[in-house]
Design a protein around this motif. Structure first.
Motif, PDB file in Angstrom:
ATOM      1  N   ALA A   7       0.859  -1.184   0.000  1.00  0.00           N
ATOM      2  CA  ALA A   7       0.000   0.000   0.000  1.00  0.00           C
ATOM      3  C   ALA A   7       0.892   1.230   0.000  1.00  0.00           C
ATOM      4  O   ALA A   7       1.993   1.216   0.550  1.00  0.00           O
ATOM      5  N   VAL A   8       0.415   2.286  -0.643  1.00  0.00           N
ATOM      6  CA  VAL A   8       1.114   3.571  -0.640  1.00  0.00           C
ATOM      7  C   VAL A   8       0.175   4.586  -0.006  1.00  0.00           C
ATOM      8  O   VAL A   8      -0.977   4.729  -0.430  1.00  0.00           O
ATOM      9  N   VAL A  92       3.066  -7.181  12.026  1.00  0.00           N
ATOM     10  CA  VAL A  92       4.483  -7.447  12.253  1.00  0.00           C
ATOM     11  C   VAL A  92       5.093  -7.957  10.947  1.00  0.00           C
ATOM     12  O   VAL A  92       4.520  -8.823  10.284  1.00  0.00           O
ATOM     13  N   GLY A  93       6.235  -7.415  10.586  1.00  0.00           N
ATOM     14  CA  GLY A  93       6.871  -7.777   9.316  1.00  0.00           C
ATOM     15  C   GLY A  93       6.716  -6.729   8.239  1.00  0.00           C
ATOM     16  O   GLY A  93       7.171  -6.917   7.112  1.00  0.00           O
ATOM     17  N   THR A  94       6.113  -5.592   8.577  1.00  0.00           N
ATOM     18  CA  THR A  94       5.912  -4.530   7.590  1.00  0.00           C
ATOM     19  C   THR A  94       7.198  -3.730   7.395  1.00  0.00           C
ATOM     20  O   THR A  94       7.844  -3.325   8.362  1.00  0.00           O
ATOM     21  N   VAL A  95       7.542  -3.507   6.146  1.00  0.00           N
ATOM     22  CA  VAL A  95       8.680  -2.654   5.785  1.00  0.00           C
ATOM     23  C   VAL A  95       8.115  -1.315   5.319  1.00  0.00           C
ATOM     24  O   VAL A  95       7.239  -1.270   4.454  1.00  0.00           O
ATOM     25  N   ILE A  96       8.628  -0.231   5.888  1.00  0.00           N
ATOM     26  CA  ILE A  96       8.145   1.114   5.567  1.00  0.00           C
ATOM     27  C   ILE A  96       9.236   1.838   4.788  1.00  0.00           C
ATOM     28  O   ILE A  96      10.353   2.015   5.278  1.00  0.00           O
ATOM     29  N   LEU A 154       4.122   0.909   2.160  1.00  0.00           N
ATOM     30  CA  LEU A 154       4.061  -0.162   3.137  1.00  0.00           C
ATOM     31  C   LEU A 154       4.132  -1.498   2.407  1.00  0.00           C
ATOM     32  O   LEU A 154       3.391  -1.734   1.459  1.00  0.00           O
ATOM     33  N   GLU A 155       5.020  -2.349   2.844  1.00  0.00           N
ATOM     34  CA  GLU A 155       5.209  -3.645   2.187  1.00  0.00           C
ATOM     35  C   GLU A 155       5.318  -4.711   3.263  1.00  0.00           C
ATOM     36  O   GLU A 155       6.176  -4.627   4.147  1.00  0.00           O
TER      37      GLU A 155
END
Length: 354
Positions: A7-8, A92-96, A154-155
């Motif tokens: 998501a952006v 948990v595990g989200t890369v910003i 967000l990935e």
């Protein structure tokens, strides 16, 4: 719920409130002095990791998040209240990542971890702030500072210990259903898995690990063919890959060895670090072969692949060999964890030199 792993969004912290220029006006106090308060700080935009979440779907439809601005300062020594923070609850595990520069800002790896994505602006100074012995009637005040604004990507990369790798219809979904609490869709046609499935595997009392099943890969996946390329990132944090191979494909013209080589090639193209992870060979659907056919088939596959690692013969449908696989996987993960805890990294080239 639909699985969404990208998501952006636009985020904006609150602006600081303005300072106030005011003087006291009280009976019998003609020169009461300055009493203008400072403005309040603008609200921050925070990100907080929650283990109960497993998707970014909430950010697919709401794309702007803006914190409140700080209140302006007032007379009578009244400072402005700070603006309310906005807290984004993320899996948990989200890369910003900064969407404009591509810079990775944060990785949320622990439940409850909290980071600041955008800081609220500081409040401006009221004239009370400038009062001194030489400046008894200051009229200066300053405006509040603007809050930070940015666009972030967000990935989500799922946090699993083990990843299942294989072609569509190799039996990965049946395997994860057989050994864990996951209940993925299972059918006799390709691409029944359309999003990653996570399952907790119990290997015994207080012995468990997490396994991830991603959509099957096909040749050309690293360039975007099929569905699996969208989810290869979820295998990047695993500590072990199980390469599930269908030893008895329904189509007699399909060569399991060629399929296995194609997938390994796709891994190497996508990410060399992912390619270098420990990878075990799991030969599935052995229940449909006679004992003689089974032995010959296994030997042929291992020989043609020139594979020298662990090989497991299983039937995910009948659960034959699954318990042995689970125990071996847990033992391997436990050894990896202990080595990581002790910070000991032994190069195999020097392992026998003492």
């Amino acid at each position: 719920m639909k699985f969404v792993d990208e998501a952006v969004i636009d985020i904006a912290a609150g602006d600081g409130g303005n300072g106030c220029a005011s003087f006291r006006h009280e009976k019998f106090k003609e020169f009461g002095g300055p009493d203008g308060g400072d403005g309040g700080r603008g609200g921050h935009v925070l990100a907080q990791a929650h283990s109960a979440l497993n998707t970014l779907v909430d950010f697919r439809f709401t794309r702007r998040f803006e914190a409140k601005r700080g209140e302006h300062g007032k007379g009578s020594d009244m400072f402005g209240a700070k603006g309310d923070d906005v807290v984004l609850r993320l899996p948990v595990g989200t890369v910003i990542t900064d969407a404009d520069t591509g810079e990775v800002l944060f990785e949320l790896l622990k439940d409850g971890e909290e980071v600041t994505l955008a800081k609220g602006g500081d409040g401006g100074f009221g004239n009370l702030h400038y009062k001194s012995s030489t400046n008894r009637a200051p009229r200066q005040k300053t405006l509040g500072h603007p809050g930070e604004r940015r666009t972030v990507k967000l990935e989500l990369k799922v946090l699993a210990d083990v990843g299942l790798l294989g072609m569509p219809n190799a039996g990965k979904s049946t395997l994860i259903a057989a050994v864990s609490n996951a209940r993925p869709k299972i059918a006799d046609y390709p691409f029944t898995t359309l999003h990653p499935n996570l399952g907790v595997v119990r290997a015994g009392p207080e012995r468990s690990f997490v396994v991830a099943d991603v959509p099957g890969l096909i040749e050309g996946a690293s360039e975007g063919a099929g569905l699996g390329h969208q989810f290869l990132r979820h295998l990047q944090r695993t500590r072990l890959l199980l390469h599930v191979l269908d030893v008895a494909p329904f189509d007699e013209g399909v060569d399991p060895v060629a399929q296995a080589k194609a997938i390994v090639a796709e891994l190497k193209k996508y990410d060399k670090e992912l390619y270098s992870k420990d990878r075990w060979l799991v030969l599935n659907k052995v229940d449909v072969l006679s004992p003689e056919e089974r032995d010959a088939k296994v030997k042929d596959i291992v020989k043609r692949l020139k594979y020298k690692g662990p090989v497991f013969e299983i039937s995910a449908l009948t659960r034959e060999g699954c318990d042995t696989l689970v125990q071996k996987v847990y033992e391997h993960l436990h050894q990896v964890h202990q080595a990581k805890q002790s910070n000991v990294a032994v190069d195999p080239r020097f392992a026998d030199r003492g």
